[in-house]
Design a protein around this motif. Structure first.
Motif, PDB file in Angstrom:
ATOM      1  N   SER B   5       0.841  -1.204   0.000  1.00  0.00           N
ATOM      2  CA  SER B   5       0.000   0.000   0.000  1.00  0.00           C
ATOM      3  C   SER B   5       0.878   1.256   0.000  1.00  0.00           C
ATOM      4  CB  SER B   5      -0.966  -0.003   1.180  1.00  0.00           C
ATOM      5  OG  SER B   5      -0.256   0.022   2.392  1.00  0.00           O
ATOM      6  N   LEU B   6       2.031   1.144   0.648  1.00  0.00           N
ATOM      7  CA  LEU B   6       2.964   2.284   0.639  1.00  0.00           C
ATOM      8  C   LEU B   6       3.468   2.536  -0.784  1.00  0.00           C
ATOM      9  CD1 LEU B   6       4.611   4.315   2.331  1.00  0.00           C
ATOM     10  CD2 LEU B   6       6.347   2.564   2.605  1.00  0.00           C
ATOM     11  N   ALA B   7       3.828   1.452  -1.470  1.00  0.00           N
ATOM     12  CA  ALA B   7       4.311   1.573  -2.856  1.00  0.00           C
ATOM     13  C   ALA B   7       3.214   2.157  -3.747  1.00  0.00           C
ATOM     14  CB  ALA B   7       4.753   0.208  -3.365  1.00  0.00           C
ATOM     15  N   LEU B   8       1.998   1.675  -3.545  1.00  0.00           N
ATOM     16  CA  LEU B   8       0.875   2.171  -4.350  1.00  0.00           C
ATOM     17  C   LEU B   8       0.655   3.663  -4.101  1.00  0.00           C
ATOM     18  CD1 LEU B   8      -1.313   1.209  -6.319  1.00  0.00           C
ATOM     19  CD2 LEU B   8      -2.803   0.804  -4.368  1.00  0.00           C
ATOM     20  N   GLY B   9       0.748   4.054  -2.834  1.00  0.00           N
ATOM     21  CA  GLY B   9       0.594   5.466  -2.482  1.00  0.00           C
ATOM     22  C   GLY B   9       1.646   6.328  -3.162  1.00  0.00           C
ATOM     23  N   ASN B  10       2.878   5.812  -3.221  1.00  0.00           N
ATOM     24  CA  ASN B  10       3.952   6.575  -3.880  1.00  0.00           C
ATOM     25  C   ASN B  10       3.647   6.787  -5.358  1.00  0.00           C
ATOM     26  OD1 ASN B  10       5.530   6.872  -1.602  1.00  0.00           O
ATOM     27  ND2 ASN B  10       6.617   4.941  -1.931  1.00  0.00           N
ATOM     28  N   LEU B  11       3.076   5.764  -5.985  1.00  0.00           N
ATOM     29  CA  LEU B  11       2.737   5.889  -7.413  1.00  0.00           C
ATOM     30  C   LEU B  11       1.581   6.865  -7.609  1.00  0.00           C
ATOM     31  CD1 LEU B  11       2.980   2.150  -8.521  1.00  0.00           C
ATOM     32  CD2 LEU B  11       4.672   3.960  -8.816  1.00  0.00           C
ATOM     33  N   ARG B  12       0.611   6.786  -6.712  1.00  0.00           N
ATOM     34  CA  ARG B  12      -0.559   7.671  -6.842  1.00  0.00           C
ATOM     35  C   ARG B  12      -0.186   9.116  -6.558  1.00  0.00           C
ATOM     36  NH1 ARG B  12      -5.139   4.834  -3.380  1.00  0.00           N
ATOM     37  NH2 ARG B  12      -6.181   6.787  -3.789  1.00  0.00           N
ATOM     38  N   HIS B  13       0.886   9.298  -5.798  1.00  0.00           N
ATOM     39  CA  HIS B  13       1.312  10.658  -5.468  1.00  0.00           C
ATOM     40  C   HIS B  13       1.882  11.379  -6.688  1.00  0.00           C
ATOM     41  CE1 HIS B  13       2.439  13.820  -2.749  1.00  0.00           C
ATOM     42  NE2 HIS B  13       3.703  13.761  -3.115  1.00  0.00           N
TER      43      HIS B  13
END
Lengths: 239, 375
Positions: B5-13
């Protein structure tokens, strides 16, 4: 990680200091730039030490060395008697024993306040529920119970730094290193943050080493170390 | 919260960059999917047509590498083949790709031996079959009738000869549905190839075994120099067009893989450069290098996975669109297979991970203090 004392000298009172810094230097540019130059310093468990000095005097570099973020060019640092050079996994060491508070907060912008506090224990053996409850409890202690799910961009500077302080404590570290934690805050928020930091340190009996330019903060410390040209001069008790 | 979820958040950012990277990967994957399904579809369409007719072996020139092999005089061979054991029937076939009228796209024209088994599998929807081998008539596949806008009683012109449409048929093979069907004699006359056929189709009797078919193959090889008896699959696989289409799909896979990996590599390098300080913070907070690497690789794998999924969907739509274009309609039946799509998805994730490894290693090797000093 269990730290086994090796060769650190006991304090005059017989107790092993939490930090024993012996003739530590940090040179750059093949020795032409000496950020830290032969610092000797001992810090007792639970002590609040302020480090001040002009810009470029080596305060932050010394803090980085204490935090095992940099490797000294020469000299040795002992943590509860264990030399840093003998610690195989410095990341694990930091995650177990050291908390950091930065001037510019350094929160992860994509994470909520709660998640930012949980970051140091992500991947630990802790259950998700334990991570969450500990982080929420710390944030509540910082007066941010109603801001758990806010993202850093929506928090004020003071709130961000309170999140950062909560983050520094989630591992129950023995040592917190704060690099000008009030430097980016207005005076009201700076005072609040300082009180929280000092209050938490007293409550949890944490050793606090803080780099600061602020004389009023130095005055609250047990001891002030003045850095000049990479060297330390103890100015005795702060407040 | 976990690392994923952290990785996904970084991409969405970083939505713009993530979207562009996903789009680039999706384009490459779409090209791979579209080209490969078309190449396979081309091959499968021909095989399906041969199989639908009930042909067991096809006799053609040994060196012929075309979907419609070069014609030869078939009468003498036909007689010889008909006498091999377990051969039930031998039927000549002459095919051409012709334009019908000035505006029409090229269309398959099949000339089949009148009264042969080749006609048996077709279902007559309207009208009738040719009454004799020389009747100047044509029957149209349902798709051909639709494409040519012709119905019973209309006339079509083939190489200067006018034929009346007398029937509409349906086949289980797309290639036949998109074709004009005439008798072999009429086809030989229209194309000016008297007595010639592209192939001779052999139907074995019901008691024939694999060994009997092999015997026929051997006999053709021994007694008919320059000719070979092969299965429909073998005929299709030696088709030059199929080979070229497959080669193009392989080259596309190679290029898409390289481009995809480079795009991911570039994106992750830029991302790490921007997030140097953040990585320093994570290191200061006690994250081991392995966890930082894992996070970066998760990000690149997620980009590639999403690009792969979108690419497969776009590729399928593209292939469906291509097979319905005027030029391709009725000629290619694109083949979509779940194992192939999963393999492409696997390839996509592989290139994502591959493209992310170096940036991840770079991030993990950063000195925490230097990373924290990074502006």
């Amino acid at each position: 990680m269990k730290l086994v004392p090796q060769s650190a000298q006991p304090s005059p009172d017989g107790a092993t200091p939490i930090l024993d810094i012996r003739n530590v230097s940090l040179h750059f540019d093949e020795g032409r730039a000496k950020a830290v130059n032969g610092v000797d310093l001992r810090i007792a468990e639970g002590e609040f030490v302020a480090i001040d000095g002009p810009s470029g005097s080596g305060k932050s570099s010394l803090l980085n060395l204490i935090g095992a973020l940099d490797v000294p060019t020469c000299g040795e640092i002992y943590f509860r008697g264990q030399p840093y050079s003998g610690i195989a996994d410095m990341a694990l060491f930091r995650s177990r024993h050291i908390g950091f508070v930065f001037q510019t907060f350094n929160l992860i912008p994509t994470l909520s306040a709660l998640e930012n506090v949980m970051i140091p224990v992500l991947g630990h053996s802790w259950s998700a529920a334990r991570q969450r409850s500990k982080a929420a409890s710390l944030l509540s202690g910082m007066g941010l119970a109603d801001r758990l799910h806010c993202f850093p961009a929506t928090l004020s500077g003071g709130e961000r730094q309170r999140v950062a302080i909560a983050r520094s404590m989630i591992n129950d570290p023995g040592l917190i290193l704060a690099d000008e934690p009030t430097g980016s805050l207005d005076s009201v928020n700076a005072q609040q943050v300082l009180e929280l930091l000092i209050g938490s340190r007293e409550e949890r009996q944490i050793t606090l080493v803080m780099v600061t330019h602020d004389r009023s903060i130095s005055a609250r410390a047990d001891r002030v170390i003045h850095m000049h040209d990479g060297r330390n001069e103890s100015l005795g008790e702060g407040g | 919260m976990n690392l994923l979820s952290l990785a996904l958040g970084n991409l969405r950012h970083r939505p713009a960059r993530s979207s562009l990277t996903v789009s680039a990967i999706a384009l490459g994957i779409a090209a791979v999917v579209a080209l490969t399904t078309i190449a396979w579809g081309f091959e499968a369409s021909w095989q399906k047509a041969n199989d639908a007719r009930g042909t067991d072996l096809i006799v053609t020139r040994t060196g012929s590498q075309n979907a419609m092999p070069s014609p030869f005089v078939g009468a003498a061979l036909l007689d010889q083949l008909a006498h091999y054991p377990h051969v039930q029937e031998v039927a000549g076939l002459l095919s051409e790709m012709l334009s019908i009228g000035e505006q029409s796209p090229p269309i398959f024209v099949f000339g089949w031996a009148y009264g042969s088994y080749l006609w048996d599998h077709l279902k007559l929807l309207q009208g009738r079959w040719p009454a004799d081998r020389n009747e100047p008539v044509a029957v149209l596949g349902v798709l051909a009738a639709e494409m040519l806008h012709k119905s019973i009683g209309d006339r079509i012109e083939l190489e200067g000869q006018t034929l009346q449409v007398i029937g509409i048929f349906q086949s289980s093979a797309l290639v036949e549905n998109g074709a004009v069907l005439i008798t072999l004699d009429r086809a030989q006359s229209i194309t000016d190839k008297p007595n010639k056929v592209n192939v001779l189709n052999i139907k074995m009797d019901k008691t024939a075994t694999e060994a009997d078919a092999s015997f026929v193959k051997e006999q053709v090889s021994k007694t008919l120099p320059g000719f070979a008896a092969i299965t429909s699959g073998e005929l299709v696989s030696r088709n030059t067009v199929v080979k070229i289409a497959k080669a193009m799909s392989h080259v596309t896979i190679l290029i898409a893989t390289l481009v995809g990996a480079l795009v991911v590599f570039n994106t992750m390098l830029m991302s790490i450069n921007e997030r140097t300080r953040e990585i320093g913070v994570l290191q200061a907070l006690g994250w081991p290098r392995s966890r930082i690497m894992y996070m970066i690789i998760c990000e690149s794998a997620m980009l590639a996975l999403l690009g792969g999924l979108i690419g497969i969907a776009v590729g399928i739509l593209l292939a469906i669109g291509l097979e319905h274009t005027e030029l391709m309609r009725g000629k290619i039946d694109a083949i979509f297979s779940i194992p192939f799509c999963l393999a492409v998805l696997g390839l996509s994730v592989f290139l994502g991970v591959g493209g992310g490894i170096y940036p991840a290693r770079m991030a993990a090797r950063l000195s925490p203090a230097q990373a924290l000093r990074h502006e």
